[in-house]
Design an enzyme around this catalytic site. Structure first.
Site, mmCIF file in Angstrom:
data_model
loop_
_atom_site.group_PDB
_atom_site.id
_atom_site.type_symbol
_atom_site.label_atom_id
_atom_site.label_comp_id
_atom_site.label_asym_id
_atom_site.label_seq_id
_atom_site.Cartn_x
_atom_site.Cartn_y
_atom_site.Cartn_z
ATOM 1 N N SER A 6 0.854 -1.239 -0.068
ATOM 2 C CA SER A 6 0.016 -0.122 0.021
ATOM 3 C C SER A 6 0.863 1.169 0.120
ATOM 4 C CB SER A 6 -0.757 0.043 1.122
ATOM 5 O OG SER A 6 -1.457 1.264 1.443
ATOM 6 N N TYR B 97 -2.587 0.783 10.711
ATOM 7 C CA TYR B 97 -2.712 0.482 9.111
ATOM 8 C C TYR B 97 -1.149 0.440 8.603
ATOM 9 C CZ TYR B 97 -3.521 -0.025 4.049
ATOM 10 O OH TYR B 97 -3.754 -0.495 2.937
#
Length: 278
Positions: free
Chosen positions: A139, A152
């Site tokens: 990501s 995250y």
């Protein structure tokens, strides 16, 4: 004989799009996802539309015994695994002090340990054949920090570190390790995402600042409607291109500009991120 790809998180979004892309490229497929119904439908769609050869195995990647079963069934069916695409993941947004150790453990269990379990399961066969690819879908949050997403980002930075270290270790043994890093992707991941502002107790001092759907969720929904959002098919094509050209790392779409800017000007970009309305 056609190559074999194993894809986790394969029933929806990036995983589903990647399965279709590799099927069009002639690969035989082993697909894993936690929800059996959507996984079965994806397999049916692939078989009917592309006449693809598909093995669908419902799997919770946080459970190593289920991952081992997935790999064993794939090897029994196809005899080998040429490419592993680690894609299963969840998102969480919220202030750090609202996160709990349980939140962090749940996120890391999927986003990091899920990748580790599958790599450990497929690697012995790849090393024996001295050939294979491991593609970790990371990501933008594993390449630069994002506000309100400490857990995250930690999980995705861990994936980036694992990918880069394994690349150094395994390349001399014939195994390619590739990182593919999307930005925000227009998919249905929102229904699985955790937004901590939605679960504050009514007595919370700032509870009145919340909207009925959760402010963080609304902000993410608005971001998904912006011009720089990637589509699952765009990420799938980036994964395919990275696999075919043996690239070490790809940042997908407009995210590459954000990552490039942060690499060159971390202080300036950091100050911009700190001022994002919340």
């Amino acid at each position: 004989m056609a190559d074999v790809v194993l894809i986790t998180g394969a029933s929806e979004g990036i995983g589903r799009a990647t399965a279709f892309t590799f099927a069009r490229g002639g690969y035989r497929l082993a697909l894993a996802a936690r929800t059996a119904e959507t996984l079965k439908q994806t397999a049916i769609d692939l078989e009917q539309s592309l006449n693809a050869e598909v093995l669908a195995v419902p799997t919770d990647v946080t459970q190593p015994e289920q991952v081992q079963n997935l790999v064993e069934r794939t090897l029994e069916r196809y005899g080998r695994i040429d490419c592993l695409i680690n894609n299963a993941g969840i998102c969480m947004s919220g202030p750090f002090l609202q996160t709990t150790p349980e939140h962090w453990q749940a996120l890391m269990a999927v986003n990091f340990w899920g990748y580790l379990h599958t790599i450990r399961a497929v690697l012995p066969d790849m090393l024996k054949r001295k050939k294979g690819q491991i593609i970790n879908v990371g990501s933008i949050g594993g390449k630069m920090p994002l506000p309100q997403m400490s857990a995250y980002c930690a999980s995705k930075y861990a994936v980036s570190g694992l990918t880069e270290a394994l690349r150094l270790e395994l390349q001399p043994q014939g195994i390619q390790v590739i990182g593919v890093h999307p930005g925000i992707v227009s998919s249905n991941f929102l229904k699985r995402a955790i937004f901590l502002d939605e679960v504050r107790p009514a007595s919370s001092p700032d509870s009145q600042a919340q909207t009925s759907g959760g402010k963080a969720r609304e902000q993410m929904q608005q971001a998904l409607e912006s011009f720089w959002v990637s589509q699952p098919e765009e990420v799938a094509e980036a994964i395919w291109d990275a696999a075919r050209q043996s690239k070490s790392e790809v940042v997908v779409g407009m995210a590459q500009w954000a990552v490039g800017a942060y690499t060159l000007f971390p202080g300036w970009v950091g100050s911009l991120l700190q001022n994002v309305p919340r």
